[in-house]
Design an enzyme around this catalytic site. Structure first.
Site, short mmCIF file in Angstrom:
data_model
loop_
_atom_site.label_atom_id
_atom_site.label_comp_id
_atom_site.label_asym_id
_atom_site.label_seq_id
_atom_site.Cartn_x
_atom_site.Cartn_y
_atom_site.Cartn_z
N CYS A 37 -11.20 0.07 2.86
CA CYS A 37 -9.98 -0.14 4.70
C CYS A 37 -9.77 1.00 5.26
CB CYS A 37 -9.20 -1.68 3.91
SG CYS A 37 -10.38 -3.02 3.61
N GLU A 82 -5.09 3.35 7.08
CA GLU A 82 -4.44 3.29 5.93
C GLU A 82 -4.78 4.36 4.85
OE1 GLU A 82 -5.02 -0.60 2.09
OE2 GLU A 82 -6.89 1.10 2.16
N ARG A 104 0.71 -1.21 0.19
CA ARG A 104 -0.04 0.10 0.05
C ARG A 104 1.24 0.91 -0.52
NH1 ARG A 104 -2.22 -3.20 -1.43
NH2 ARG A 104 -4.13 -4.43 -0.96
N1 EPU Z 1 -13.76 -10.61 8.23
C1 EPU Z 1 -14.01 -10.96 9.51
N2 EPU Z 1 -14.75 -9.88 9.74
C2 EPU Z 1 -15.13 -8.40 8.41
C3 EPU Z 1 -14.11 -8.74 7.76
C4 EPU Z 1 -13.53 -10.00 7.69
O1 EPU Z 1 -13.95 -11.82 10.08
O2 EPU Z 1 -16.17 -8.04 9.28
C5 EPU Z 1 -12.02 -11.67 7.54
C6 EPU Z 1 -11.96 -12.15 6.38
O3 EPU Z 1 -13.56 -13.29 6.62
C7 EPU Z 1 -11.87 -13.22 5.77
C8 EPU Z 1 -10.37 -11.83 6.64
O4 EPU Z 1 -11.63 -10.99 7.57
O5 EPU Z 1 -11.02 -14.83 6.33
C9 EPU Z 1 -10.29 -10.75 5.13
O6 EPU Z 1 -11.01 -10.31 4.44
P1 EPU Z 1 -11.43 -9.64 3.02
O7 EPU Z 1 -11.57 -11.40 1.96
O8 EPU Z 1 -12.28 -8.82 3.01
O9 EPU Z 1 -10.11 -8.73 2.81
P2 EPU Z 1 -9.65 -7.49 3.53
O10 EPU Z 1 -7.85 -7.47 4.00
O11 EPU Z 1 -10.50 -7.37 4.88
C10 EPU Z 1 -8.75 -6.14 1.47
C11 EPU Z 1 -8.47 -5.33 0.98
C12 EPU Z 1 -9.36 -4.35 0.24
C13 EPU Z 1 -10.08 -5.66 -0.77
C14 EPU Z 1 -9.88 -6.55 -0.18
C15 EPU Z 1 -10.19 -7.24 -1.37
C16 EPU Z 1 -7.36 -4.53 2.76
C17 EPU Z 1 -6.29 -3.49 3.52
N3 EPU Z 1 -7.92 -4.45 2.41
O12 EPU Z 1 -9.18 -5.65 2.54
O13 EPU Z 1 -8.72 -2.51 0.17
O14 EPU Z 1 -11.29 -4.52 -0.85
O15 EPU Z 1 -9.23 -7.36 0.45
O16 EPU Z 1 -9.68 -7.97 -1.65
O17 EPU Z 1 -5.82 -4.71 2.20
C18 EPU Z 1 -9.51 -1.20 0.67
O18 EPU Z 1 -7.93 -0.42 0.27
O19 EPU Z 1 -9.94 0.07 0.66
C19 EPU Z 1 -10.02 -1.69 0.61
C20 EPU Z 1 -11.03 -2.35 1.36
#
Ligand code: EPU
Length: 314
Positions: free
Chosen positions: A237, A308, A181
């Site tokens: 995020c 972030e 990022r």
């Molecule tokens: N999870 C939970 N509870 C929640 C949210 C997530 O338990 O309320 C768990 C999910 O079940 C999963 C894990 O956390 O096991 C990861 O969640 P998710 O797959 O939604 O991905 P993320 O890591 O939260 C990242 C990026 C997002 C991007 C998504 C989808 C970062 C900080 N975030 O989210 O990017 O849209 O993957 O690919 O890297 C952004 O940059 O603004 C952003 C939203």
């Protein structure tokens, strides 16, 4: 505050392309933020260069606004001049077509979604990871925007920059260093005043997709995102993932913070790493909620979350 002499100089240079005391709430996806002293939207590189020379000569602070989608502007706004590249720097076109790759040029002010759509419509593979990420190409490069499927660094072949105030240059991707990022500028690229250059455009190396169905892949990614991410006013995020094994959303969720509300800011019940503005939130509601989430996650898991999103202004 800008002097009336300087405001007149800005108006003479930019005509209707400059506004004064412009509420940033209208320019951020959070829909919060106090006024910028001035918001300037130069029409082209020549006008941008003239503007930067003026700002440097007068020692006025400046900030380049992307899509405002990863940004929290505080309630008293931004002193100095906010520069938007959305109007003058948003062209997207194929520049070089080889057998195995096509170089696509995109202006920093173009929407990242427009670049993804351009790739899809021209049957080029490589951009699908970014489908659904909001914001502009310039912002996405600076943030090394991405998902678990990829990030900007994997497709970027070079960028055009302006060394402030007036030296345009092309920087090959091999000279750029990215982390999770973020684009980390080499010391030699930072100006004497400690400022990074302004990104004017990026060139992206994409591949002819052949028979692979780009549209179906993009649609399924977007559908998945719609199921897991809230649609309201947010900045995506809020926190970086401390590690792959410890996504911030999971840590916040397990700390029981979904739905936590301060003023009109709320931790999303759908995805815990999103804060949504329920309607009339102030930046200070959101900041207080961010602090509370950090404290509670530290108590529950012993992990310090790092934002972030970019927090700016006063
Ligand atoms: N999870 C939970 N509870 C929640 C949210 C997530 O338990 O309320 C768990 C999910 O079940 C999963 C894990 O956390 O096991 C990861 O969640 P998710 O797959 O939604 O991905 P993320 O890591 O939260 C990242 C990026 C997002 C991007 C998504 C989808 C970062 C900080 N975030 O989210 O990017 O849209 O993957 O690919 O890297 C952004 O940059 O603004 C952003 C939203």
């Amino acid at each position: 505050m800008l002097t009336s002499r300087f405001k007149k100089m800005l108006a003479e240079l930019l005509d209707e392309r400059v506004g004064f005391d412009v509420p940033m709430a209208g320019y951020t996806s959070f829909k919060v933020g106090g006024p910028a002293d001035a918001l300037a939207a130069p029409a082209d590189s020549r006008q941008l260069t003239n503007l930067m020379v003026m700002l440097e000569e007068e020692s006025i602070d400046w900030f380049v606004l992307g899509g405002g989608t990863n940004l929290l502007v505080k309630d008293f706004g931004i002193r100095g001049v906010v520069i938007s590249l959305k109007h003058g720097f948003s062209e997207i076109m194929a520049e070089k077509t080889g057998r195995d790759s096509v170089i696509v040029h995109a202006g920093a002010g173009a929407r990242l979604s427009a670049l993804c759509r351009y790739a899809m419509e021209n049957n080029l593979a490589g951009m699908n990871f970014a489908f659904g990420i909001p914001g502009t190409v310039g912002g996405a490069v600076i943030m090394n925007a991405g998902t678990s499927l990829g990030a900007m660094e994997s497709v970027l072949s070079e960028i055009d920059v302006l060394y402030v105030p007036n030296r345009p240059k092309t920087v090959p991707g091999s000279r750029l260093c990215f982390n999770y990022r973020g684009l980390v500028w080499d010391d030699s690229m930072i100006t004497e005043k400690g400022r990074a250059p302004i990104i004017l455009a990026g060139r992206f190396e994409l591949e002819p997709a052949g028979d692979r169905d780009q549209r179906a892949e993009a649609e399924s990614l977007q559908a998945r995102r719609r199921q897991s991410q809230p649609a309201g006013f947010s900045a995506g995020c809020v926190f970086k993932n401390p590690s792959l094994q410890m996504p911030a959303g999971k840590l916040i969720d397990q700390a029981g913070l979904k739905g936590l509300r301060i003023g009109n800011a709320q931790v999303s019940g759908m995805h815990a790493n999103f804060i949504v503005n329920l309607g009339r939130a102030s930046a200070s509601d959101i900041l207080r909620l961010i602090d509370t989430v950090r404290e509670k996650v530290l108590q529950a898991h012993g992990v310090e979350l790092e934002p972030e999103i970019k927090i700016i202004g006063e």
